[in-house]
Motif scaffolding. Structure first.
Motif, PDB file in Angstrom:
ATOM      1  N   ASN A 234     -32.342 -80.930  76.965  1.00 40.96           N
ATOM      2  CA  ASN A 234     -32.794 -81.589  78.125  1.00 40.96           C
ATOM      3  C   ASN A 234     -33.972 -82.281  78.000  1.00 40.96           C
ATOM      4  O   ASN A 234     -34.951 -81.491  78.318  1.00 40.96           O
ATOM      5  CB  ASN A 234     -32.354 -80.459  79.073  1.00 40.96           C
ATOM      6  N   LEU A 235     -34.034 -83.474  78.044  1.00 41.14           N
ATOM      7  CA  LEU A 235     -35.184 -84.163  77.563  1.00 41.14           C
ATOM      8  C   LEU A 235     -36.011 -84.240  78.747  1.00 41.14           C
ATOM      9  O   LEU A 235     -37.320 -83.870  78.885  1.00 41.14           O
ATOM     10  CB  LEU A 235     -34.961 -85.583  77.082  1.00 41.14           C
ATOM     11  N   GLN A 236     -35.336 -84.446  79.933  1.00 42.89           N
ATOM     12  CA  GLN A 236     -36.089 -84.501  81.269  1.00 42.89           C
ATOM     13  C   GLN A 236     -36.709 -83.100  81.600  1.00 42.89           C
ATOM     14  O   GLN A 236     -37.902 -83.103  82.186  1.00 42.89           O
ATOM     15  CB  GLN A 236     -35.204 -85.164  82.331  1.00 42.89           C
ATOM     16  N   ALA A 237     -35.834 -82.005  81.561  1.00 38.52           N
ATOM     17  CA  ALA A 237     -36.486 -80.963  81.637  1.00 38.52           C
ATOM     18  C   ALA A 237     -37.711 -80.420  80.891  1.00 38.52           C
ATOM     19  O   ALA A 237     -38.555 -79.887  81.197  1.00 38.52           O
ATOM     20  CB  ALA A 237     -35.390 -79.615  81.625  1.00 38.52           C
TER      21      ALA A 237
ATOM     22  N   ARG B 105     -39.668 -71.814  89.486  1.00 37.70           N
ATOM     23  CA  ARG B 105     -38.459 -72.811  89.221  1.00 37.70           C
ATOM     24  C   ARG B 105     -39.085 -74.394  89.083  1.00 37.70           C
ATOM     25  O   ARG B 105     -39.914 -74.835  89.461  1.00 37.70           O
ATOM     26  CB  ARG B 105     -37.726 -72.969  90.583  1.00 37.70           C
ATOM     27  N   LEU B 106     -38.233 -74.922  88.120  1.00 40.81           N
ATOM     28  CA  LEU B 106     -38.610 -76.101  87.553  1.00 40.81           C
ATOM     29  C   LEU B 106     -37.620 -77.556  88.232  1.00 40.81           C
ATOM     30  O   LEU B 106     -36.512 -77.562  87.865  1.00 40.81           O
ATOM     31  CB  LEU B 106     -38.447 -76.193  86.154  1.00 40.81           C
ATOM     32  N   ASN B 107     -38.302 -78.430  88.899  1.00 38.89           N
ATOM     33  CA  ASN B 107     -37.727 -79.270  89.237  1.00 38.89           C
ATOM     34  C   ASN B 107     -37.846 -80.559  88.187  1.00 38.89           C
ATOM     35  O   ASN B 107     -38.949 -80.675  87.769  1.00 38.89           O
ATOM     36  CB  ASN B 107     -38.418 -79.910  90.757  1.00 38.89           C
ATOM     37  N   TYR B 108     -36.832 -81.351  87.908  1.00 33.46           N
ATOM     38  CA  TYR B 108     -36.993 -82.341  87.042  1.00 33.46           C
ATOM     39  C   TYR B 108     -35.900 -83.412  87.243  1.00 33.46           C
ATOM     40  O   TYR B 108     -34.935 -83.335  88.449  1.00 33.46           O
ATOM     41  CB  TYR B 108     -36.493 -81.802  85.546  1.00 33.46           C
ATOM     42  N   ASP B 109     -35.780 -84.157  86.417  1.00 31.91           N
ATOM     43  CA  ASP B 109     -34.999 -85.445  86.734  1.00 31.91           C
ATOM     44  C   ASP B 109     -33.415 -85.255  86.163  1.00 31.91           C
ATOM     45  O   ASP B 109     -32.914 -85.430  85.207  1.00 31.91           O
ATOM     46  CB  ASP B 109     -35.368 -86.746  85.939  1.00 31.91           C
ATOM     47  N   MET B 110     -32.619 -84.248  86.949  1.00 34.39           N
ATOM     48  CA  MET B 110     -31.503 -83.883  86.794  1.00 34.39           C
ATOM     49  C   MET B 110     -30.574 -84.790  86.708  1.00 34.39           C
ATOM     50  O   MET B 110     -29.670 -85.069  85.682  1.00 34.39           O
ATOM     51  CB  MET B 110     -30.976 -82.736  87.923  1.00 34.39           C
ATOM     52  N   ASP B 111     -30.461 -85.839  87.521  1.00 37.86           N
ATOM     53  CA  ASP B 111     -29.671 -86.889  87.379  1.00 37.86           C
ATOM     54  C   ASP B 111     -29.746 -87.829  85.986  1.00 37.86           C
ATOM     55  O   ASP B 111     -28.706 -88.222  85.699  1.00 37.86           O
ATOM     56  CB  ASP B 111     -29.720 -88.098  88.529  1.00 37.86           C
ATOM     57  N   GLY B 112     -30.781 -88.109  85.678  1.00 35.60           N
ATOM     58  CA  GLY B 112     -31.089 -88.632  84.376  1.00 35.60           C
ATOM     59  C   GLY B 112     -30.311 -87.865  83.231  1.00 35.60           C
ATOM     60  O   GLY B 112     -30.011 -88.102  82.434  1.00 35.60           O
ATOM     61  N   ALA B 113     -30.726 -86.398  83.213  1.00 37.02           N
ATOM     62  CA  ALA B 113     -30.118 -85.549  82.328  1.00 37.02           C
ATOM     63  C   ALA B 113     -28.567 -85.824  82.335  1.00 37.02           C
ATOM     64  O   ALA B 113     -27.913 -85.812  81.221  1.00 37.02           O
ATOM     65  CB  ALA B 113     -30.462 -84.135  82.238  1.00 37.02           C
ATOM     66  N   VAL B 114     -27.992 -85.852  83.706  1.00 39.70           N
ATOM     67  CA  VAL B 114     -26.552 -85.672  83.600  1.00 39.70           C
ATOM     68  C   VAL B 114     -25.887 -87.148  83.161  1.00 39.70           C
ATOM     69  O   VAL B 114     -24.857 -87.038  82.441  1.00 39.70           O
ATOM     70  CB  VAL B 114     -26.076 -85.484  84.926  1.00 39.70           C
ATOM     71  N   ALA B 115     -26.649 -88.149  83.590  1.00 39.99           N
ATOM     72  CA  ALA B 115     -26.325 -89.423  82.963  1.00 39.99           C
ATOM     73  C   ALA B 115     -26.268 -89.654  81.514  1.00 39.99           C
ATOM     74  O   ALA B 115     -25.434 -90.116  80.830  1.00 39.99           O
ATOM     75  CB  ALA B 115     -27.088 -90.566  83.508  1.00 39.99           C
ATOM     76  N   ASP B 116     -27.195 -89.108  80.893  1.00 41.44           N
ATOM     77  CA  ASP B 116     -27.291 -88.945  79.369  1.00 41.44           C
ATOM     78  C   ASP B 116     -26.123 -88.187  78.684  1.00 41.44           C
ATOM     79  O   ASP B 116     -25.609 -88.845  77.589  1.00 41.44           O
ATOM     80  CB  ASP B 116     -28.545 -88.244  78.973  1.00 41.44           C
ATOM     81  N   MET B 117     -25.825 -87.024  79.354  1.00 39.97           N
ATOM     82  CA  MET B 117     -24.648 -86.236  78.831  1.00 39.97           C
ATOM     83  C   MET B 117     -23.596 -87.347  79.153  1.00 39.97           C
ATOM     84  O   MET B 117     -22.580 -87.241  78.127  1.00 39.97           O
ATOM     85  CB  MET B 117     -24.537 -84.889  79.671  1.00 39.97           C
ATOM     86  N   GLU B 118     -23.070 -87.850  80.054  1.00 42.12           N
ATOM     87  CA  GLU B 118     -21.932 -88.473  80.260  1.00 42.12           C
ATOM     88  C   GLU B 118     -21.985 -89.710  79.409  1.00 42.12           C
ATOM     89  O   GLU B 118     -20.745 -90.115  79.031  1.00 42.12           O
ATOM     90  CB  GLU B 118     -21.758 -89.113  81.758  1.00 42.12           C
ATOM     91  N   ALA B 119     -23.122 -90.451  79.205  1.00 44.85           N
ATOM     92  CA  ALA B 119     -22.949 -91.625  78.158  1.00 44.85           C
ATOM     93  C   ALA B 119     -22.749 -91.164  76.592  1.00 44.85           C
ATOM     94  O   ALA B 119     -22.254 -91.868  76.039  1.00 44.85           O
ATOM     95  CB  ALA B 119     -24.467 -92.112  78.181  1.00 44.85           C
ATOM     96  N   ALA B 120     -23.028 -89.940  76.519  1.00 37.59           N
ATOM     97  CA  ALA B 120     -22.800 -89.372  75.222  1.00 37.59           C
ATOM     98  C   ALA B 120     -21.579 -88.753  74.811  1.00 37.59           C
ATOM     99  O   ALA B 120     -21.078 -88.269  73.921  1.00 37.59           O
ATOM    100  CB  ALA B 120     -23.755 -88.464  74.832  1.00 37.59           C
ATOM    101  N   GLY B 121     -20.841 -88.566  76.144  1.00 37.53           N
ATOM    102  CA  GLY B 121     -19.414 -87.913  75.942  1.00 37.53           C
ATOM    103  C   GLY B 121     -19.438 -86.454  76.028  1.00 37.53           C
ATOM    104  O   GLY B 121     -18.472 -85.691  75.991  1.00 37.53           O
ATOM    105  N   LEU B 122     -20.522 -85.943  76.592  1.00 41.93           N
ATOM    106  CA  LEU B 122     -20.736 -84.567  76.593  1.00 41.93           C
ATOM    107  C   LEU B 122     -20.235 -84.118  78.018  1.00 41.93           C
ATOM    108  O   LEU B 122     -21.090 -83.620  78.778  1.00 41.93           O
ATOM    109  CB  LEU B 122     -22.090 -83.868  76.194  1.00 41.93           C
ATOM    110  N   THR B 123     -19.032 -84.099  78.151  1.00 46.97           N
ATOM    111  CA  THR B 123     -18.511 -83.864  79.684  1.00 46.97           C
ATOM    112  C   THR B 123     -17.275 -82.744  79.631  1.00 46.97           C
ATOM    113  O   THR B 123     -16.397 -82.898  80.057  1.00 46.97           O
ATOM    114  CB  THR B 123     -17.733 -85.206  80.188  1.00 46.97           C
ATOM    115  N   HIS B 124     -17.899 -81.946  79.087  1.00 49.70           N
ATOM    116  CA  HIS B 124     -16.994 -80.476  78.860  1.00 49.70           C
ATOM    117  C   HIS B 124     -17.269 -79.424  80.007  1.00 49.70           C
ATOM    118  O   HIS B 124     -16.636 -78.431  79.811  1.00 49.70           O
ATOM    119  CB  HIS B 124     -16.955 -79.900  77.394  1.00 49.70           C
TER     120      HIS B 124
END
Length: 306
Positions: free
Chosen positions: A60-63, A259-278
């Motif tokens: 998770n690069l963003q985190a 607790r850590l706030n980070y660009d969660m939307d960016g991390a999810v978008a990266d996963m979806e683009a990579a096909g990591l949608t399990h």
């Protein structure tokens, strides 16, 4: 601070290049040395500034960028309990960010497995469980993205990082000493904590507190000899319904959860683009893991996942 004495010690020496003369002596700060039982040990010496303890960047690069910025902002030394690479979509970039920051890292099971070119993550999931089946996808993705240089770095990581603060000696491990992928929970029997503590001290000498990771849920437990501190992970929420992940800051002998706030939307978008949608991409948003089968019954929320 005691450490097993190396017969030949040079700052910057490879962890694998040192041997021991059998005496317990004061450790040399900054040296990476090999313990008497085969454990690779990195001694950071006395750390007067705060120490930011975190685990599981999980690709998770963003985190990872967010927690390293927290360390800079707080003037804290970051120390990672391992599993730099796992569920998310930016394994190579996450490794690069950790290395560029000069962050000490304990070898997690994922680093061990990737360094060895193993076929699975070695996470200790029960065979055939949901977590075990899901690991096929994310580990295969990581295998295809982590290059030879990163694997060589992983192969040289220590099994234990030690440091002193406020007169106490801390040892940082991944899961357990008996098994790097051992899950130690807040509700684990006291015999588990004590057996792991004894196993560690048999290799590196007395410690006052142990910092660990792997299980993904932060906690602190007084186990008689000292505190067992699980610093949590930053790459995935701690299965509590919140999107923020977790880390700890150790200052003047006290560990505090943040607790850590980070660009969660960016991390999810990266996963979806990579096909990591399990399922793990959903977990970043929901705050709940895709399965509870890795958890002991007394920590399951039943309603949260299938």
């Amino acid at each position: 601070m005691i450490q097993k004495a190396a017969s030949s010690v040079e700052v910057g020496s490879s962890i694998r290049d040192l041997s021991f003369d059998g005496a317990w002596v004061m450790g040399v700060p900054g040296d990476a040395i090999k313990g008497c039982g085969g454990m690779r040990v990195q001694d950071l010496g006395v750390v007067d500034e705060p120490v930011l303890l975190f685990g599981g960047p999980y690709s998770n690069l963003q985190a990872t960028q967010a927690v390293l910025e927290q360390a800079r902002h707080r003037g804290a030394k970051p120390v990672c309990t391992g599993d730099v690479v796992a569920y998310c979509a930016r394994p190579a970039e996450t490794v690069a960010a950790i290395r560029a920051a000069g962050c000490p890292v304990v070898a997690g099971n994922c680093e061990v497995q990737l360094a060895e070119g193993a076929d699975d993550c070695g996470c200790g999931f029960q065979e055939g469980s949901v977590c075990d089946l899901l690991s096929v996808g994310w580990y295969g993705f990581a295998q295809s993205r982590v290059g030879a240089d990163a694997r060589a770095w992983m192969a040289e990581l220590p099994d234990v990082v030690v440091f002193a603060q406020s007169g106490a000696r801390y040892a940082v491990i991944h899961g357990g000493v008996s098994d790097v992928a051992r899950f130690v929970w807040s509700t684990s029997p006291m015999s588990v904590f004590r057996s792991e503590w004894m196993a560690l001290e048999a290799q590196i000498g007395p410690v006052d507190h142990i910092v660990a990771g792997h299980s993904g849920i932060p906690f602190q437990q007084d186990v008689g000899k000292g505190r067992w501190i699980n610093a949590g992970v930053i790459g995935m929420p701690p299965h509590d319904g919140l999107q923020q992940t977790a880390f700890m800051v150790l200052e003047e002998g006290r560990a505090k959860l943040h607790r850590l706030n980070y660009d969660m939307d960016g991390a999810v978008a990266d996963m979806e683009a990579a096909g990591l949608t399990h399922g793990y991409h959903i977990a970043l948003r929901s705050g709940y893991w895709p399965s509870e089968d890795v958890l002991p019954p007394d920590l399951r929320l039943s309603f949260a996942s299938g």
